[in-house]
Design an enzyme around this catalytic site. Structure first.
Site, PDB file in Angstrom:
ATOM      1  N   SER A 143      15.489  43.087  37.920  1.00 19.95           N
ATOM      2  CA  SER A 143      16.065  44.249  37.242  1.00 19.95           C
ATOM      3  C   SER A 143      17.253  44.737  38.055  1.00 19.95           C
ATOM      4  O   SER A 143      17.133  44.997  39.252  1.00 19.95           O
ATOM      5  CB  SER A 143      14.999  45.339  37.127  1.00 19.95           C
ATOM      6  OG  SER A 143      15.575  46.516  36.650  1.00 19.95           O
ATOM      7  N   ARG A 202      23.392  46.340  34.933  1.00 14.66           N
ATOM      8  CA  ARG A 202      24.171  45.271  34.303  1.00 14.66           C
ATOM      9  C   ARG A 202      25.624  45.674  34.041  1.00 14.66           C
ATOM     10  O   ARG A 202      26.510  44.835  34.092  1.00 14.66           O
ATOM     11  CB  ARG A 202      23.482  44.841  33.016  1.00 14.66           C
ATOM     12  CG  ARG A 202      22.224  44.017  33.302  1.00 14.66           C
ATOM     13  CD  ARG A 202      21.587  43.522  32.068  1.00 14.66           C
ATOM     14  NE  ARG A 202      20.849  44.537  31.346  1.00 14.66           N
ATOM     15  CZ  ARG A 202      19.621  44.922  31.641  1.00 14.66           C
ATOM     16  NH1 ARG A 202      18.988  44.407  32.689  1.00 14.66           N
ATOM     17  NH2 ARG A 202      19.024  45.822  30.924  1.00 14.66           N
ATOM     18  N   TYR A 229      14.428  52.172  31.884  1.00 12.26           N
ATOM     19  CA  TYR A 229      13.272  51.786  31.086  1.00 12.26           C
ATOM     20  C   TYR A 229      12.533  50.634  31.727  1.00 12.26           C
ATOM     21  O   TYR A 229      11.308  50.622  31.823  1.00 12.26           O
ATOM     22  CB  TYR A 229      13.679  51.412  29.665  1.00 12.26           C
ATOM     23  CG  TYR A 229      12.493  50.893  28.902  1.00 12.26           C
ATOM     24  CD1 TYR A 229      11.505  51.785  28.477  1.00 12.26           C
ATOM     25  CD2 TYR A 229      12.329  49.524  28.651  1.00 12.26           C
ATOM     26  CE1 TYR A 229      10.387  51.306  27.831  1.00 12.26           C
ATOM     27  CE2 TYR A 229      11.207  49.057  28.013  1.00 12.26           C
ATOM     28  CZ  TYR A 229      10.239  49.944  27.591  1.00 12.26           C
ATOM     29  OH  TYR A 229       9.133  49.490  26.961  1.00 12.26           O
ATOM     30  N   GLU A 230      13.334  49.661  32.202  1.00 13.63           N
ATOM     31  CA  GLU A 230      12.726  48.530  32.919  1.00 13.63           C
ATOM     32  C   GLU A 230      11.889  49.032  34.080  1.00 13.63           C
ATOM     33  O   GLU A 230      10.772  48.605  34.320  1.00 13.63           O
ATOM     34  CB  GLU A 230      13.806  47.607  33.473  1.00 13.63           C
ATOM     35  CG  GLU A 230      14.546  46.822  32.409  1.00 13.63           C
ATOM     36  CD  GLU A 230      15.777  46.135  32.976  1.00 13.63           C
ATOM     37  OE1 GLU A 230      16.721  45.933  32.232  1.00 13.63           O
ATOM     38  OE2 GLU A 230      15.774  45.819  34.193  1.00 13.63           O
ATOM     39  N   LEU A 231      12.528  49.919  34.759  1.00 11.68           N
ATOM     40  CA  LEU A 231      11.864  50.453  35.942  1.00 11.68           C
ATOM     41  C   LEU A 231      10.556  51.135  35.576  1.00 11.68           C
ATOM     42  O   LEU A 231       9.507  50.856  36.153  1.00 11.68           O
ATOM     43  CB  LEU A 231      12.798  51.455  36.635  1.00 11.68           C
ATOM     44  CG  LEU A 231      12.212  52.165  37.852  1.00 11.68           C
ATOM     45  CD1 LEU A 231      12.025  51.160  38.984  1.00 11.68           C
ATOM     46  CD2 LEU A 231      13.109  53.294  38.295  1.00 11.68           C
TER      47      LEU A 231
END
Ligand SMILES: *[C@@H]1O[C@H](CO)[C@@H](O)[C@H](O)[C@H]1NC(C)=O
Ligand SMILES: *[C@@H]1O[C@H](CO)[C@@H](O)[C@H](O)[C@H]1NC(C)=O
Ligand SMILES: *[C@@H]1O[C@H](CO)[C@@H](O)[C@H](O)[C@H]1NC(C)=O
Ligand SMILES: *[C@@H]1O[C@H](CO)[C@@H](O)[C@H](O)[C@H]1NC(C)=O
Ligand SMILES: *[C@@H]1O[C@H](CO)[C@@H](O)[C@H](O)[C@H]1NC(C)=O
Ligand SMILES: *[C@@H]1O[C@H](CO)[C@@H](O)[C@H](O)[C@H]1NC(C)=O
Ligand SMILES: *[C@@H]1O[C@H](CO)[C@@H](O)[C@H](O)[C@H]1NC(C)=O
Ligand SMILES: *[C@@H]1O[C@H](CO)[C@@H](O)[C@H](O)[C@H]1NC(C)=O
Length: 542
Positions: A380, A383, A454-456
């Protein structure tokens, strides 16, 4: 001087050829009033020729007076013998007997009789007898033997023996303290129809015999000494002894003594209250099994008596199975081992990364085979980045795959590369994370402020709540610079947070990569080779 001298015709009697026998040679003679008494001349010259014998009595005021028959009814003369039937107080004085130019003198003291007692104290012979020594009470009177019709023996005025002869069989025994007392022999005899008694008293005192005690070893007959194998011990034997008694230790076995057992040559002696004591040491060095349960005897002996005492060595209770030296050795060994283990522990903590990697390498362990997951790690990262986070971006999309995939053989999931553009992002993201074994967060300055949150959060949920994934945080900026820092991230254990150290971390042998590998799942790795130690990509990038 010669004025009062009287000369008397002597009766020459030849009946007593035993002259000289029973003669009284003492100068001072004591006698109790009322007893028969005699004086007998002791010259040997008398026997050879029938020389004339003259008797004189001397009183201080009167000088010499010759005695002759008829001087007194109580006194008789028989050549060399003067007899008193009985002697009285007035007979006290010096007596002379003269034959030719030879004279014998006696000084007779007549003692007043004690009518209250069976004997007169002033006329006793005192004698000390050592305890256990031979005690003899003779009771005979050979001079009057023809006239004596009864002989009695009294102890402290109580009759203990009697006979009709002129003697009693003498008492002969080993003295005991209870034998102490006054022994009176009473000889009863008749003369001219009258009864007379002659009393001879012995004052016997029984004394401690210091010259020759019965040797005894002090203390109990058997002493047990608790020992530990390997220690030295001294057995101390003490005894009441006489100077010349034998005092020794017995420690011989059938085939000789044990070499570690030694008897002191000299005994140590001292005196206490007139008695002699001695002690002798037996030394046993480095006790071994042979010394246990054996009777070491200490003996004191002389011609008459013997006494022995035994010592036995027993193993000390409690440490029965651990002899002293082994025990001490064990303690030291245990301490050394503890210290070693502690040191090893410290080393392990410090070097755990290397150790774990080494272990995985040698054991070829692989925890990825059965968990049904596709990726070893989901990466992650931010980006869309500005200049600030460019380094982190390059690291995530180039350096990390180059190292973990090409060099170390892991399979990563990198969103930009592995997810088709325009896909249903949120669902895909979640399932990709679930298919990964680790979540690698490349944490740059602006990371928290973008959609990767959100990934986190998804990853954190998986990691912290469901515990299905482990997080590896790679920090590209100091914590202070990071604007938003979710509370849940602080729960991460510090060892799961890696700091990129720039050039220092370039080599695959660096601590950074080693730690990362350590945090990655164990996997039987098939690296693509390459062999280069330095990442060319990053080298180019930086
Ligand atoms: C005593 O007499 C004997 C003879 O009886 C004589 O041999 C001796 O010399 C005399 N001793 C003295 C000291 O007079
Ligand atoms: C003992 O008794 C006798 C008579 O038997 C007497 O002559 C004498 O004086 C007495 N001795 C003492 C010390 O009383
Ligand atoms: C008997 O002997 C003991 C000890 O020697 C002494 O004390 C005591 O006076 C003696 N008795 C007489 C009557 O001499
Ligand atoms: C009488 O006593 C004397 C020693 O006092 C001893 O030599 C003698 O043998 C004794 N006689 C008897 C018959 O015991
Ligand atoms: C002599 O001793 C006997 C006992 O042995 C006693 O009966 C007697 O009275 C004594 N006689 C004299 C004169 O002491
Ligand atoms: C042995 O014991 C005695 C007393 O029982 C003591 O006086 C002596 O000093 C001891 N010897 C040693 C060497 O301990
Ligand atoms: C010590 O004495 C005991 C008996 O009292 C005996 O059995 C043992 O053999 C003796 N030991 C030695 C060493 O003489
Ligand atoms: C004891 O005597 C022996 C020989 O009798 C000797 O070899 C040894 O040295 C002596 N030990 C001591 C302590 O004097």
């Amino acid at each position: 001087m010669r004025r009062g001298e009287l000369f008397l015709t002597l009766w020459v009697l030849t009946v007593r050829s035993t002259s000289g026998e029973d003669c009284i040679s003492r100068l001072h003679v004591n006698v109790v009033e009322g007893e028969p008494f005699y004086l007998k001349y002791c010259s040997s010259a008398l026997r050879s020729k029938a020389a004339a014998i003259k008797w004189y009595k001397s009183d201080a005021p009167h000088g010499h007076a010759e005695l002759h028959l008829g001087t007194s009814a109580r006194i008789t003369l028989h050549k060399d013998v003067l007899e008193f039937w009985p002697v009285e107080l007035e007979d006290e004085g010096s007596y002379f007997c003269q034959s030719g130019n030879d004279t014998q003198k006696w000084m007779v003291k007549v003692i007043r009789r004690n009518n209250q007692s069976c004997f007169t104290e002033k006329q006793v012979k005192s004698k000390n007898v050592g305890v256990t020594k031979s005690l003899q009470i003779p009771c005979n009177n050979s001079y009057y033997k023809d006239r004596i019709h009864r002989t009695s023996l009294y102890k402290d005025c109580i009759k203990i023996a009697e006979s009709n002869l002129f003697y009693l069989k003498p008492i002969q025994k080993n003295a005991e303290f209870k034998d102490q007392g006054y022994y009176s022999c009473v000889f009863s005899l008749h003369h001219n129809g009258k009864l007379y008694n002659i009393t001879e008293t012995l004052n016997i005192t029984i004394v401690e015999d210091r010259s020759n005690v019965i040797p005894v070893i002090l203390g109990p007959k058997l002493t047990s000494v608790e020992v530990e194998l390997g220690e030295d011990v001294e057995l101390n034997c003490s005894a009441l002894v006489n100077e010349k008694d034998y005092f020794y230790w017995s420690f011989w076995k059938e085939n000789g003594p044990d070499p570690n057992v030694l008897e002191d040559n000299k005994s140590n002696s001292w005196t206490l209250e007139g008695k002699t004591y001695a002690s002798k040491i037996l030394r046993i060095q480095k006790i071994n099994e042979n010394n246990l349960n054996f009777l070491y005897n200490c003996t004191v002996t002389n011609a008459r008596s013997i006494d022995t005492k035994s010592f036995i060595l027993l193993r000390k209770a409690g440490t029965a199975d651990i002899p002293g030296h082994v025990f001490t050795g064990g303690m030291i060994a245990a301490t050394v081992v503890s210290v070693a283990v502690l040191c090893l522990g410290v080393v392990c903590v410090i070097c755990r990364v290397d150790l774990v990697l080494c272990y995985r390498h040698w054991m070829g362990s692989d925890e990825t085979l059965t968990d049904g997951k596709t990726y070893d790690a989901f990466v992650s990262y931010l980006r869309e980045c500005g200049l600030e986070d460019g380094e982190a971006y390059t690291f995530a999309v180039e350096t990390l795959p180059a190292a973990l995939e090409k060099h170390f053989g892991y399979k990563l999931c990198i969103f930009e590369r592995d997810v088709e553009p325009g896909g249903a992002a949120v669902d895909d993201l979640h399932s990709l994370i679930r298919k990964s074994r680790r979540l690698i967060i490349v944490l740059s300055k602006s990371y928290m402020s973008h959609e990767v949150r959100y990934e986190l959060e998804s990853g954190l949920h998986e990691a912290l709540v469901e515990r299905k994934i482990k997080i590896i945080l790679i920090q590209f900026a100091p914590v202070e610079d990071i604007t938003f820092w979710p509370q849940s991230l602080k729960l991460l254990k510090s060892h799961r947070v890696l700091k990129w150290q720039g050039d220092e971390s370039l080599s695959y042998d660096s601590r950074f990569w080693k730690t990362l590998l350590y945090l990655m799942p164990a996997k039987a790795l098939k690296p693509d080779g390459g062999g280069s130690e330095v990442l060319p990509v990053l080298a180019e990038a930086s």
